[in-house]
Design a protein around this motif. Structure first.
Motif, mmCIF file in Angstrom:
data_model
loop_
_atom_site.group_PDB
_atom_site.id
_atom_site.type_symbol
_atom_site.label_atom_id
_atom_site.label_comp_id
_atom_site.label_asym_id
_atom_site.label_seq_id
_atom_site.Cartn_x
_atom_site.Cartn_y
_atom_site.Cartn_z
ATOM 1 N N LYS A 23 33.930 44.112 49.089
ATOM 2 C CA LYS A 23 33.726 43.901 50.509
ATOM 3 C C LYS A 23 35.036 43.565 51.223
ATOM 4 N N LEU A 24 35.944 42.886 50.523
ATOM 5 C CA LEU A 24 37.244 42.565 51.102
ATOM 6 C C LEU A 24 38.228 43.721 50.989
ATOM 7 N N ASP A 25 37.764 44.835 50.394
ATOM 8 C CA ASP A 25 38.605 46.024 50.204
ATOM 9 C C ASP A 25 39.869 45.675 49.412
ATOM 10 N N ARG A 26 39.654 44.874 48.355
ATOM 11 C CA ARG A 26 40.756 44.512 47.484
ATOM 12 C C ARG A 26 40.379 44.849 46.051
ATOM 13 N N LYS A 27 41.394 45.081 45.224
ATOM 14 C CA LYS A 27 41.167 45.446 43.835
ATOM 15 C C LYS A 27 40.896 44.190 43.022
ATOM 16 N N ALA A 28 39.819 44.231 42.227
ATOM 17 C CA ALA A 28 39.461 43.077 41.401
ATOM 18 C C ALA A 28 40.476 42.922 40.269
ATOM 19 N N PRO A 29 40.811 41.704 39.885
ATOM 20 C CA PRO A 29 41.775 41.496 38.798
ATOM 21 C C PRO A 29 41.213 41.980 37.466
ATOM 22 N N SER A 30 42.109 42.402 36.592
ATOM 23 C CA SER A 30 41.695 42.878 35.273
ATOM 24 C C SER A 30 41.141 41.713 34.462
ATOM 25 N N ARG A 31 40.014 41.946 33.782
ATOM 26 C CA ARG A 31 39.345 40.891 33.038
ATOM 27 C C ARG A 31 39.181 41.327 31.581
ATOM 28 N N VAL A 32 39.473 40.403 30.656
ATOM 29 C CA VAL A 32 39.308 40.703 29.231
ATOM 30 C C VAL A 32 37.812 40.686 28.911
ATOM 31 N N ASN A 33 37.314 41.755 28.280
ATOM 32 C CA ASN A 33 35.895 41.798 27.936
ATOM 33 C C ASN A 33 35.647 41.120 26.591
ATOM 34 N N ASN A 34 34.390 40.983 26.233
ATOM 35 C CA ASN A 34 34.017 40.220 25.030
ATOM 36 C C ASN A 34 34.561 40.818 23.728
ATOM 37 N N PRO A 35 34.460 42.145 23.500
ATOM 38 C CA PRO A 35 35.044 42.684 22.262
ATOM 39 C C PRO A 35 36.551 42.458 22.171
ATOM 40 N N GLU A 36 37.255 42.611 23.284
ATOM 41 C CA GLU A 36 38.699 42.376 23.269
ATOM 42 C C GLU A 36 39.003 40.908 22.972
ATOM 43 N N LEU A 37 38.197 40.009 23.528
ATOM 44 C CA LEU A 37 38.405 38.581 23.290
ATOM 45 C C LEU A 37 38.141 38.235 21.825
#
Length: 335
Positions: A23-37
């Motif tokens: 909604k803010l027209d901004r790119k969401a930060p990259s997030r580490v997913n569960n398998p990667e963690l």
């Protein structure tokens, strides 16, 4: 659409965060997913145990595989969002809202048309009744004058109702045509979403195929580990848990690595000291890495024997005219 978003991103907080950034027209930060963690934690633990130890090396290999699965999971989310969710969301928030608005407007026009028809019907009925009264004999000039005035009033009202009906009918017909054209486009929209659904299925198929291949490679790597493990302080490892199968060469006792098999020392020594050949059942499928090895299929029975100078983790296997090295951890010695 909502349940697909839940499937791709089970974390509701993450979905809310992505919605706010969108909604803010901004790119969401990259997030580490569960398998990667999980993979990173396994790699860190394996490094602490020591890459030179069997258990530490196994943890590192499992961690690397989990990180690859995490990467594949990220690609699945991106592909599904681009090829399936985005077109569906654009339709629901765009064309579908327009169609719903025009349909509601058409319903209101229909109600107006029904009301106009009812008013015209009442006006006609009133004029008919007054015409019948006019034909009757009435005495008195004043009564006739008043009645004639009422008759003219009703006639004007009838004409007005008829004009209102024509206008309302015209507006209804125009709105019906607009709604019809919009609804005719639904068939092409369905065809487009069908292609999007195929893309979604192909993305899932690719993801699961990648995960299967990663785990298959990991199982092969763990199955080729040495049979005599040493713990991290270079002392003899704890005696493995007894196998549920009698005379089994391998028994899985490593908790984090289900594909890791530990060989029973007594059965191994019996087989190594035996000068003749023995029958053995294959526990898992095995693909030969080169021409000196023999490919195996689970549950098949082959003949095995030891060869002087061969690595302690391998035996010579024989199936008909085929002969080659086989890993001892993949076998169960038969009586």
């Amino acid at each position: 659409m909502k349940q697909t978003e839940v499937l791709l991103q089970p974390n509701p907080n993450a979905r809310i965060e992505e919605f706010v950034y969108e909604k803010l027209d901004r790119k969401a930060p990259s997030r580490v997913n569960n398998p990667e963690l999980l993979g990173q934690y396994m790699i860190d633990a394996g490094t602490e145990f020591g890459p030179g130890t069997a258990y530490g090396n196994a943890l590192i290999k499992c961690g690397e595989t989990q990180k690859r699965i995490g990467t594949a999971d990220r690609e699945l989310i991106q592909t599904s969002a681009l090829n399936f969710l985005t077109p569906l969301r654009n339709f629901i928030e765009g064309d579908y809202k327009t169609i719903a608005k025009e349909r509601k407007l058409l319903q209101n026009k229909r109600l107006d048309l029904d009301a106009a028809k009812t008013r015209l019907k009442k006006a006609k009925a009133a004029e008919t009744r007054n015409s019948q009264l006019n034909s009757a004999r009435l005495e008195g000039d004043n009564i006739m004058v008043n009645f004639s005035y009422m008759l003219n009033f009703l006639h004007v009202k009838w004409l007005k109702s008829e004009q209102e009906l024509r206008i309302t009918q015209s507006e209804f017909d125009r709105q019906a045509e607009i709604t019809r054209l919009l609804l005719e486009g639904i068939s092409s929209t369905h065809a487009h979403h069908l292609r999007c659904l195929n893309d979604f299925v192909e993305a899932q198929m690719t993801y699961y195929a990648q995960c299967y291949q990663y785990m298959l490679d990991l199982q092969k790597q763990l199955g080729s580990f040495p049979s005599n493990y040493l713990c991290n302080n270079n002392q003899t490892a704890v005696t493995p848990a007894p196998s549920v199968l009698p005379n089994a060469i391998g028994s899985s006792s490593m908790a984090p690595t289900s594909g890791l098999v530990i060989t029973s020392p007594s059965n191994l020594n019996d087989l190594k000291e035996c000068s003749g050949s023995r029958k053995a059942r294959v526990l898992y499928d095995y693909d030969a890495a080169n021409s000196t090895e023999l490919s195996l299929l689970a549950d098949e029975v082959i003949t095995v024997f030891s060869v002087v100078g061969m690595d302690s983790d391998w035996l010579m296997g024989e199936r008909g005219n085929q002969k080659g090295k086989v890993p001892i951890t993949y076998l169960e010695l038969l009586n």
